[in-house]
Design an enzyme around this catalytic site. Structure first.
Site, short mmCIF file in Angstrom:
data_model
loop_
_atom_site.label_atom_id
_atom_site.label_comp_id
_atom_site.label_asym_id
_atom_site.label_seq_id
_atom_site.Cartn_x
_atom_site.Cartn_y
_atom_site.Cartn_z
N GLU A 1 48.74 44.09 -25.28
CA GLU A 1 49.78 45.07 -24.94
C GLU A 1 50.97 44.84 -25.86
O GLU A 1 51.55 43.76 -25.86
CB GLU A 1 50.23 44.99 -23.48
CG GLU A 1 49.24 45.54 -22.49
CD GLU A 1 49.78 45.65 -21.07
OE1 GLU A 1 51.02 45.87 -20.90
OE2 GLU A 1 48.99 45.52 -20.11
N GLU B 1 48.08 40.39 -16.42
CA GLU B 1 49.43 39.97 -16.00
C GLU B 1 49.40 39.29 -14.64
O GLU B 1 50.14 39.65 -13.72
CB GLU B 1 50.39 41.15 -16.02
CG GLU B 1 50.61 41.70 -17.42
CD GLU B 1 51.72 42.76 -17.53
OE1 GLU B 1 52.32 43.11 -16.49
OE2 GLU B 1 51.97 43.22 -18.65
#
Length: 525
Positions: free
Chosen positions: A333, A195
């Site tokens: 994810e 991220e």
């Protein structure tokens, strides 16, 4: 009996008798002679982050714990995970990955640090590289290691890879041997950061593309072999991020050291995608894990089904730069995320989560040509977990049971199923009532997984079989009395698979009764 009294008693009896659920007939065709791509077993991957009780108590209890363990790792958790054939585990995060310095977690003397991403909780570093690799060896899974880009360096990542993969005759390998591991580990999958558009560095896409290329030049095993490198992809529907990464970081430039690199292999082996199912579709008020109404049931299903659009649109961008599909889409994810809970992102896991898991896995099967790995968030005690623990107690969640039922699809060949789904409506929201996927395993058995998303209506399924002559059919169904039914430490079997009812073969047709709000898997031989 007086006529008036008889009428009153009859009316009362009718009110007291449960109304039979409406049944909707669905006809589908399984085309066993039209084989598709292989469903990569890594689609059933897991994710472990140093967060809440995911690692400490969930996996690691320490060698001196009264909880039965092997070298500090819980025996009950290991047995449960081996049973669902976990193929790969992503670690150490998540946001924690870009806060993690691997040397804090090796050697006999480990000093606690602060986990700055998750409530500044103390990280004891008792569970580090050696413990993670031991855990994987116990559950027969492969490592997917995320290196620190946000607060780390290329040197740190390179040193960690050398420590893990070097021969014991080298300085890095000798240090690892002194710490208890003589032979090098295999590290087949490496994520370059996490991220980086958010907690992993707040980078722009072109900034990260530059960083990825730099890391890719140095992150390799000590043998010189480069692992499968996974770049940080978009947050949900940030398609501009995907465009930039595929344009700027997917391939080596043709003039770049052609003798060293095979330019037919992309610099990027996989591009990640993160997506969470929030009932309300807002992070400020995500929705509750239990005691929800049908409005949140259908909104959750609708949000989960958005995964298909995300994969379709990201794949279209990837096809522009990689028409041969050499770069995989890695959904590392995914899962449900609700408000509340006792801390550490612990949440109850209900029948609703089981349906989310089933339809999402079916979507991954549909895109098996591009989707080669997925990692549900997270394995134990965090978000959409497989397992919940409370000190020495352990329960299996409805999501675990879906993964157990669906493990038959791992490395099987996808078979197309044609059908028109009836619509399930509530208020102004609507979704397809049914989700179906099928595959043929290496032994020739065909498995059909079916999710009924409607919490009120059953399905009478007629599945016409073409290209195969089946002799027997068996099946199991996962359902429960309520949409928020869940397993607890006092009632651990409230939501568990049962033998399917009403399933049989009639010539070339499989007929089955699919209860409302259910997941079923059938086996044809």
């Amino acid at each position: 009996m007086l006529p008036v009294l008889k009428s009153v008693l009859t009316a009362a009896l009718l009110l007291a008798t449960p109304v039979m659920a409406e049944t909707v007939k669905v006809e589908a065709t399984l085309k066993a002679d039209k084989a598709g791509p292989v469903i990569n077993r890594n689609i059933y991957g897991q994710f472990v982050e140093h967060l809440g009780r995911g690692v400490y108590e969930g996996i690691w209890v320490g060698k001196d714990s009264p909880i039965p363990n092997t070298r500090g790792i819980r025996n009950d958790v290991v047995a449960a995970l081996k049973h669902i054939k976990v193929p790969v585990v992503r670690w150490p995060g998540g946001c924690f990955a870009d806060d993690y310095h691997w040397r804090d977690g090796v050697g006999p003397e480990r000093k606690p640090t602060i986990n700055s991403n998750w409530n500044r909780q103390i990280e004891p570093n008792s569970f580090g590289t050696h413990e993670f690799m031991d855990f994987l060896s116990q559950i027969d899974a492969q490592p997917f290691v995320s290196v620190n880009v946000g607060s780390g360096s290329v040197k740190d990542a390179q040193s960690w890879m050398q420590y893990m993969t070097a021969e014991p005759t080298t300085p890095p390998g000798a240090e690892r041997a002194r710490n208890g591991q003589q032979t090098p580990w295999s590290v087949p999958y490496v994520g370059i950061g996490n991220e980086t558009w958010g907690c992993g560095g707040q980078m722009r896409a072109d900034d990260y593309a530059y960083e990825f290329r730099k890391y890719a030049a140095y992150v390799k095993s000590s043998s010189g072999k480069r692992p499968f490198l996974i770049a940080v992809g978009p947050d949900t529907d940030d398609y501009a991020w995907t465009e930039t990464l595929m344009k700027e970081a997917a391939w080596w430039r043709p003039a770049a050291t052609p003798m060293m690199y095979n330019i037919d292999r992309p610099i990027m082996d996989g591009l990640s995608l993160h997506f969470y199912t929030l009932p309300s579709n807002t992070w400020q008020n995500k929705g509750v894990a239990t005691q929800f109404g049908e409005d949140q049931w259908i909104s959750t299903m609708k949000r989960a089904l958005f995964m298909d659009e995300l994969i379709t649109k990201n794949s279209a961008i990837m096809d522009k730069y990689d028409p041969q599909k050499k770069v995989a889409l890695i959904v590392d994810e995914w899962g449900t995320w609700y408000d509340g809970g006792p801390g550490g992102l612990y949440q109850e896991n209900t029948l609703r989560d089981a349906l989310v898991a089933a339809v999402t896995l079916n979507i991954f099967h549909d895109h098996a040509e591009r989707v080669k790995m997925a990692n549900i968030a997270q394995m134990i005690n965090v978000l959409q977990a497989m397992i919940l623990t409370d000190k020495d107690k352990m329960i299996l969640t409805p999501t675990y049971h879906v993964f157990e039922m669906y493990k038959v699809h791992q490395d099987a060949t996808r078979i197309p199923v044609n059908y028109t789904a009836p619509v399930y409506r509530y208020g102004e929201a609507e979704v397809p009532m049914i989700s179906v996927s099928a595959s043929r395993d290496k032994a020739g058995k065909i498995h059909v997984s079916v999710a009924n998303l409607d919490p009120n209506r059953a399905i009478a399924l007629d599945l016409i079989l073409t290209g195969v002559k089946a002799k027997t059919v068996t099946g199991r169904t996962l359902t429960a009395p309520a949409t928020d039914s869940h397993n607890t430490f006092t009632a651990p079997n409230t939501v568990t698979p049962k033998p399917a009812t009403g399933v049989k073969l009639k010539g070339d047709t499989l007929t089955a009764n699919l209860p409302a709000k259910s997941v079923s898997v059938f086996e044809l031989q």
